[in-house]
Design a protein around this motif. Structure first.
Motif, short mmCIF file in Angstrom:
data_model
loop_
_atom_site.label_atom_id
_atom_site.label_comp_id
_atom_site.label_asym_id
_atom_site.label_seq_id
_atom_site.Cartn_x
_atom_site.Cartn_y
_atom_site.Cartn_z
N TRP A 182 -9.17 3.56 1.65
CA TRP A 182 -8.38 2.40 1.26
C TRP A 182 -8.89 1.88 -0.07
O TRP A 182 -10.08 1.60 -0.22
N PHE A 240 0.84 -1.19 0.00
CA PHE A 240 0.00 0.00 0.00
C PHE A 240 0.87 1.24 0.00
O PHE A 240 1.86 1.31 0.73
N GLU A 287 -8.37 -1.07 -2.88
CA GLU A 287 -7.75 -2.37 -3.16
C GLU A 287 -8.31 -2.95 -4.46
O GLU A 287 -9.42 -2.60 -4.86
N PRO A 288 -7.55 -3.81 -5.10
CA PRO A 288 -8.10 -4.49 -6.28
C PRO A 288 -9.05 -5.60 -5.84
O PRO A 288 -9.06 -5.99 -4.68
N TRP A 289 -9.85 -6.10 -6.77
CA TRP A 289 -10.65 -7.31 -6.49
C TRP A 289 -9.67 -8.40 -6.06
O TRP A 289 -8.60 -8.55 -6.66
N ARG A 290 -10.04 -9.15 -5.05
CA ARG A 290 -9.18 -10.24 -4.60
C ARG A 290 -9.88 -11.57 -4.83
O ARG A 290 -10.92 -11.84 -4.22
N TYR A 308 -12.17 -2.00 -4.78
CA TYR A 308 -12.63 -2.36 -3.44
C TYR A 308 -12.29 -1.20 -2.53
O TYR A 308 -11.14 -0.98 -2.19
N PRO A 317 -16.98 -3.42 -2.44
CA PRO A 317 -16.79 -3.31 -3.89
C PRO A 317 -17.62 -2.14 -4.42
O PRO A 317 -18.78 -1.98 -4.02
N ASN A 350 -12.70 0.99 0.82
CA ASN A 350 -13.05 0.94 2.24
C ASN A 350 -13.91 -0.27 2.60
O ASN A 350 -14.92 -0.15 3.29
N GLY A 351 -13.53 -1.42 2.09
CA GLY A 351 -14.23 -2.64 2.48
C GLY A 351 -15.48 -2.96 1.70
O GLY A 351 -16.20 -3.88 2.03
#
Lengths: 646, 250, 294
Positions: free
Chosen positions: B99, B19, B101-104, B70, B75, B72-73
């Motif tokens: 925050w 990050f 994030e990519p799809w996990r 994604y 999608p 803050n928690g």
């Protein structure tokens, strides 16, 4: 100047396509397997063409710049698709659809192509229903229709407000079926960067793998270009972010003529620009104009107060509102065609009556309709659109009038093609928005989907086969010829050159500037002086771009900045051609409005004597004047009229 | 508005990610989330801080399914029934830390930064998510009657944009909502009914093979679907599956 | 733990079917437990236990039940492993998607239920199997008229016993008499005098093989166990976990079996809650009663 051969078949208009099919050459099934076809683009035209060709037995390679064929921007079409089914028994026919399309295009489309389009429109609906496209139904289980601008009949088939999505998913399904069968190979995240011409014929492409940056060669017996339009040249448009004109442009540079580049459609009902960070304009369906009334304030002081925020639009009295469309066009009122509505909005805003903090918006007001019909009815009709508007603007359109402004939507111009959809490079075909063929100077609503699918499902499978019939003797095309070496080398050099500039300004910085120049000088209203000035500004900006653009990262990895830079470099050249084309066409027609050529009421004034032709431009080299080729337009079966919406 | 962004950066599929923290300032509340990232990228380039953050996006009007972060928690972030491109900064608090994030999912490997590979979805469709008709030779459109109710239900399912939010939201990274939307769409229509049994089996087997998880009925997918596709489609998929297996001849 | 060639949905359908079967069993079990609350000195409860322990149909079902339980556990664990593998890299931010806590914790509440079952087996089921010592009871009738002793007594009166046999016979007689005396003095007879109960393993040992019909005394075992406050509290906590498991389990099973209809979904959801609460309260009633009222 050589004349263009559009290869229109002999015979009466209604028989031309039948005659063509009866006499075309065929390829036997065993030979089809030996013939390779490259399709670039996976929108309606590309996906349907690849699926159809794959089903016929040809070996197809299809290329897609996104991660999946289903992302193509055909997916964003909302309203519907036209067909002359006459299911509503309201007097529709192939002839009437043909006539409406020609008239809507302001008599700048090729008669034979449009007639064929109208003819196959019915087959498209059959095909899509068989694929499982969930078109709207009536209670009896039959297909429902709605009416659309520019027509007096209900001929538009629709799937809620997502017709384009459903049609594309249908074509994507057909494509997936062929991929599963092994007849089509999908190359996702690959962008075509050059066309390879061997012995005067299109024989393959050079593509960049957008994930790894690898430059790859693909050889084939024919190439189909289905890469959509170039509306993104204006930076702000209703097109998707990745839609671009580079595939078309590299073909143009290799010898494909570019036709009517200045014919651009501007959609009147888009959500206005709200800031310089904005990346994209969102379309609000044209259907809103059925119940909404468009107005701006009559008094300049009200305009000022609105911009300052001291006055609310609802507080402006009825007599202080200028319902300018109703004033100027009493007969059609708020329902005038797209180009007319767009220009009228621009006229008011230019005169200083525009609202919004930018002064570039007009009101679309539903208060009258809500009073008359009740909020429930309006909600049932437009609920999803109102919700979308509120999501984007945080303004409740039930209480406060919507603000709208025109935006670039579609490019009628494109690669010149003959009746077979073949370009001036043998073996290179263009389909869908990428070609220029069917919409003349203005496209009617719900016709883009029709044209894309007509080209892919029902025209190319015949005409491409006719071409390929002569290719069975040429054997497998090799990707190791000097022509491929040269093309790949050119692509590499171009990328290296861009990467080595290492300037100070971002790609988007230049693109936004180019967009503004295009919007101001090659936009809704054009004039000779402005076009000349625009041309100069474009050239200056292009020079600055090549000196000062900064592209971070490397060429051998995923690098969106590089992708954008390659596309923008092509846009500069295309922009010059658009300005030149607009400058040369000394008339107003459809989406092309030259301010010098207008009626006393400010309407388009065509010059049929001098400009009833397709302007097809031939590339002569960077910054060299392009050569104009004219394809005269002959209308045998139609009476030519001035459009009048008063 | 000002924000602190914590963004997942990863050079390529094989690299180890981390990050990074960036700040953006003077963002208009009318700005969309992706436009905010555009602004960030412009400043990353201009100020020579870093290579711009890669993220997938295309139509920016919520229909192509290309974008997906994604945030803050959640999608597509903290709003219901929208894609990331339709999320606006007014949904955030000034000064908030976001925050991204990519799809996990195993089936959606990261390509770079926030870009993931969703070709697994295409492979599932290729396994049978279509009606096997070739061009031409089909009956007149009105010769196939479809009740309005069925057509509407089919359309509800067909609205899926294939963005992958259901997989991203699911604690099991299950693609059941996606698969069931396509199975439902086609099973509800007479055109698709013909090969329904074969379709559901092929698609589910492909889904398992590609490494998606299975459904434990938490319905996070339904809660995060930008097109509000319903869990009832998953039940229909299960029904179709049972019918297909029970009726299967050896 | 991989079960190849069975598609995930088939496995889930199996889990759902088995789960529904277990749900029905829980009702039966709860019914028997509630017999403990009857002030009949364990009459109904003993009859029920006796029936469950001796009926042949029930014995077949016992095998099915165990198979179901084991299948339920193995398949869910296998599915869970598949699910964990489906997301090798977790998110940094915890999920804020709107879902029910019950649905997301099935594997954990299931695990707690499994812990409970282990405890439960040790305390009750293993006693039945003779693996663990518990409390026992003997039908008075049997104790007084053991057929073997009767036969030996007959032989004794006829003088047919050898000296060795005499010695054994006497020991056995003494053992039975000892048991009777213990029962008399400690009041181990049930109200209807049919049973001698609450016997320890030590008490029973001497008469083993002499007296027929020695059975585990679940009634008194239950009272003794629930008399232990720590055990009761653990029991109650684990039943809260079971309730959590069941709230999601029933509606989830319906969904997995494809039974989803917008007309009935609310009902199914409500029914799941009601069912889970009834089960939890029903099972909790016994320890709560014993803790506070005995």
């Amino acid at each position: 100047m050589n004349t263009l051969d559009s290869k229109i078949p002999e015979g009466p208009l209604a028989q031309k396509w039948t005659n063509y099919k009866a006499n075309q050459k065929l390829v036997n099934p065993a030979n089809k397997r030996k013939l390779d076809v490259i399709v670039v683009g996976t929108g309606l035209a590309g996906a349907s063409a690849a699926a159809s060709l794959g089903a016929m037995g040809f070996n197809v390679d299809i290329f897609c710049i996104s991660d999946s064929p289903r992302r193509a921007h055909s997916i964003a079409a909302q309203g519907g698709i036209n067909a002359a089914k006459n299911y509503q028994n309201d007097g529709d026919s192939v002839g009437r659809l043909f006539y409406d399309t020609i008239k809507g295009g302001d008599y700048r489309a090729r008669e034979a192509n449009v007639y064929r389009l109208a003819e196959v429109s019915n087959d498209i609906i059959d095909q899509c229903v068989a694929q499982g496209v969930p078109f709207a139904r009536e209670y009896g289980g039959l297909l429902d229709n709605r009416s659309f601008g520019g027509a007096q009949v209900s001929r538009t088939f629709y799937a809620r407000g997502q017709t384009g999505q459903q049609l594309l998913l249908g074509a994507y399904g057909a494509l997936s079926h062929q991929i599963a069968r092994g007849t089509v190979k999908l190359h996702e995240r690959h962008e075509m960067l050059d066309l390879v011409v061997v012995d005067g014929k299109a024989r393959g492409i050079i593509a960049r793998d957008l994930t790894t940056g690898e430059i790859k060669r693909y050889a084939a017996h024919a190439v189909v270009l289905a890469t959509g339009g170039y509306g993104n040249i204006y930076f702000l448009s209703t097109n998707a972010m990745n839609s671009n004109g580079s595939a078309e442009w590299c073909c143009h540079k290799k010898g494909a003529y570019f036709a009517n580049p200045c014919f651009v459609q501007i959609h009147p009902t888009c959500i206005p620009v709200h800031g310089d960070y904005q990346s994209k304009l969102t379309l609000m369906s044209e259907s809103l104009r059925n119940d909404g009334r468009i107005w701006v304030p009559k008094k300049k002081e009200d305009v000022e107060a609105l911009r300052k925020g001291t006055l609310k639009p609802t507080e402006i009295k009825e007599e202080d509102r200028d319902y300018y469309l109703e004033r100027r066009y009493p007969a059609f009122g708020n329902l005038v065609p797209r180009d007319v509505a767009s220009r009228a909005a621009k006229e008011r805003c230019d005169a200083g009556y525009g609202v919004n903090n930018t002064g570039l918006a007009v009101f679309l007001d539903f208060s009258t309709a809500i009073q008359r019909l009740g909020r429930d009815v309006i909600e049932a009709r437009y609920g999803n659109l109102f919700q979308m508007y509120e999501k984007i603007t945080a303004v409740n359109p039930y209480e406060t009038p919507m603000m709208i402004y025109p935006a670039i939507h579609y490019t009628m111009g494109g690669i010149w093609v003959d009746y077979e959809l073949q370009t001036t490079i043998p073996g290179l075909f263009a389909a869908g928005e990428a070609n220029f063929s069917d919409h003349g100077a203005n496209r009617l609503g719900a016709s883009a989907l029709m044209q894309g699918l007509a080209d892919g499902y029902f025209v190319l499978p015949y005409t491409l086969q006719n071409y390929l019939a002569d290719e069975i003797y040429s054997g497998k095309v090799s990707a190791n010829s000097p022509e491929f070496d040269q093309a790949e080398e050119n692509v590499r050099q171009r990328i290296d050159r861009l990467m080595s500039i290492k300037g100070t300004k971002t790609v988007d910085h230049f693109h936004k500037k180019l967009g503004l120049i295009m919007w101001d000088y090659v936009g809704m209203g054009r004039n000779a002086e402005g076009l000349q000035k625009g041309l100069t500004l474009i050239k200056e900006l292009e020079e600055e771009f090549w000196k000062d653009v900064q592209i971070t990262g490397t060429a051998d990895s995923m690098n969106p900045e590089l992708e954008k830079a390659i596309r923008l470099a092509d846009y500069f050249e295309l922009a010059k051609l658009m300005a030149k084309d607009a400058y040369h066409r000394n008339e107003s027609c459809g989406g092309h409005f030259r301010e010098e050529y207008q009626t006393e009421d400010g309407e388009t004034l065509r010059n049929d004597n001098d400009y009833m032709y397709v302007a097809a431009w031939e590339y002569q080299g960077h910054n060299q004047d392009e050569t104009l080729h004219k394809e005269p337009l002959v209308y045998q079966d139609i009476e030519i009229k001035q459009r009048n919406y008063k | 508005m000002n924000f602190t962004l914590k963004i997942w950066r990863q050079e390529n599929a094989k690299a180890k990610g981390r990050f990074e923290t960036y700040k953006v300032e003077n963002i208009s509340s009318d700005c969309s989330f992706l436009e905010m990232l555009d602004i960030l990228n412009e400043s990353l380039i201009s100020n020579k801080i870093a290579h711009p953050v890669c993220f997938d996006n295309d139509c920016r009007e919520g229909i192509c399914g290309m974008c997906g972060l994604y945030i803050n928690g959640r999608p597509h972030g903290n709003d219901d029934g929208v894609t990331t491109c339709q999320l606006h900064m007014r949904k955030f608090k000034d000064g908030e830390t976001i925050w991204i994030e990519p799809w996990r999912a195993k089936a959606f490997p990261v390509i770079r930064d926030l870009v993931v590979d969703r070709t697994a979805y295409d492979k599932i469709i290729q396994a049978g998510g279509y009606v096997s008709v070739s061009t031409g030779g089909v009956p007149d459109a009105n010769s196939i009657l479809v009740s309005k109710d069925k057509a509407d239900k089919a359309m509800d399912a067909a609205e899926c944009i294939g963005c992958g939010a259901c997989v991203a939201a699911c604690k099991n990274a299950s693609a059941m909502l996606f698969v069931s939307a396509k199975v439902s769409h086609l099973a509800l229509l007479p055109q698709g009914k013909v090969e329904a049994a074969n379709r559901v089996q092929k698609m589910v087997e492909k889904m398992d093979e590609l490494g998606f998880g299975n459904c434990t009925n938490t319905y996070a997918c339904e809660a995060e679907c930008p097109k509000l596709i319903k869990r009832s489609n998953i039940a229909r998929l299960n029904r179709e599956w049972i019918c297909a297996r029970v009726g299967k001849e050896k | 733990m991989n079960l190849p060639k069975i598609a995930s949905i088939s496995r889930k359908i199996l889990v759902a079917c088995v789960g529904l079967f277990l749900l029905v069993f829980l009702l039966v079990h709860m019914g028997i437990n509630l017999c403990l609350l009857r002030p009949d000195d364990g009459e109904w409860y003993s009859i029920a236990c006796n029936f469950m322990g001796t009926n042949y149909i029930i014995k077949v079902f016992e095998v099915v039940l165990f198979a179901a339980l084991i299948a339920h556990i193995i398949i869910t664990v296998a599915l869970q492993i598949q699910n964990w593998k489906a997301r090798p890299v977790r998110y940094h931010q915890p999920s804020k998607s709107k879902t029910s806590a019950m649905s997301k914790t099935m594997i954990w509440t299931g695990g707690l239920v499994f812990v409970f079952l282990a405890l439960h087996f040790v305390n009750f089921y293993f006693v039945k199997l003779g693996l663990v010592e518990g409390k026992y009871m003997i039908q008075t009738e049997h104790a007084l008229s053991s057929s073997e002793l009767q036969a030996k007594y007959m032989a004794y009166t006829q003088g047919k016993l050898s000296p060795e046999e005499m010695a054994t016979f006497q020991t056995e007689m003494e053992a039975v008499q000892g048991l009777m005396i213990k029962a008399e003095s400690e009041g181990l007879y049930s109200d209807d005098m049919k049973w001698i109960r609450n016997l320890s393993a030590e008490d029973v040992k001497p008469v083993e093989g002499i007296v027929e019909g020695i059975e585990p005394d679940f009634y008194n075992m239950a009272f003794e166990l629930f008399g232990n406050k720590v055990y009761s509290v653990i029991y109650l906590i684990l039943f809260v976990a079971l309730a959590f498991h069941l709230i999601h389990a029933m509606q989830s099973a319906f969904q997995t079996l494809g039974l989803n209809h917008n007309k009935y979904n609310k009902f199914i959801e409500g029914f799941s809650w009601v069912y889970a609460i009834i089960i939890a309260l029903g099972f909790a009633a016994v320890p709560v009663y014993i803790m506070f009222f005995v």
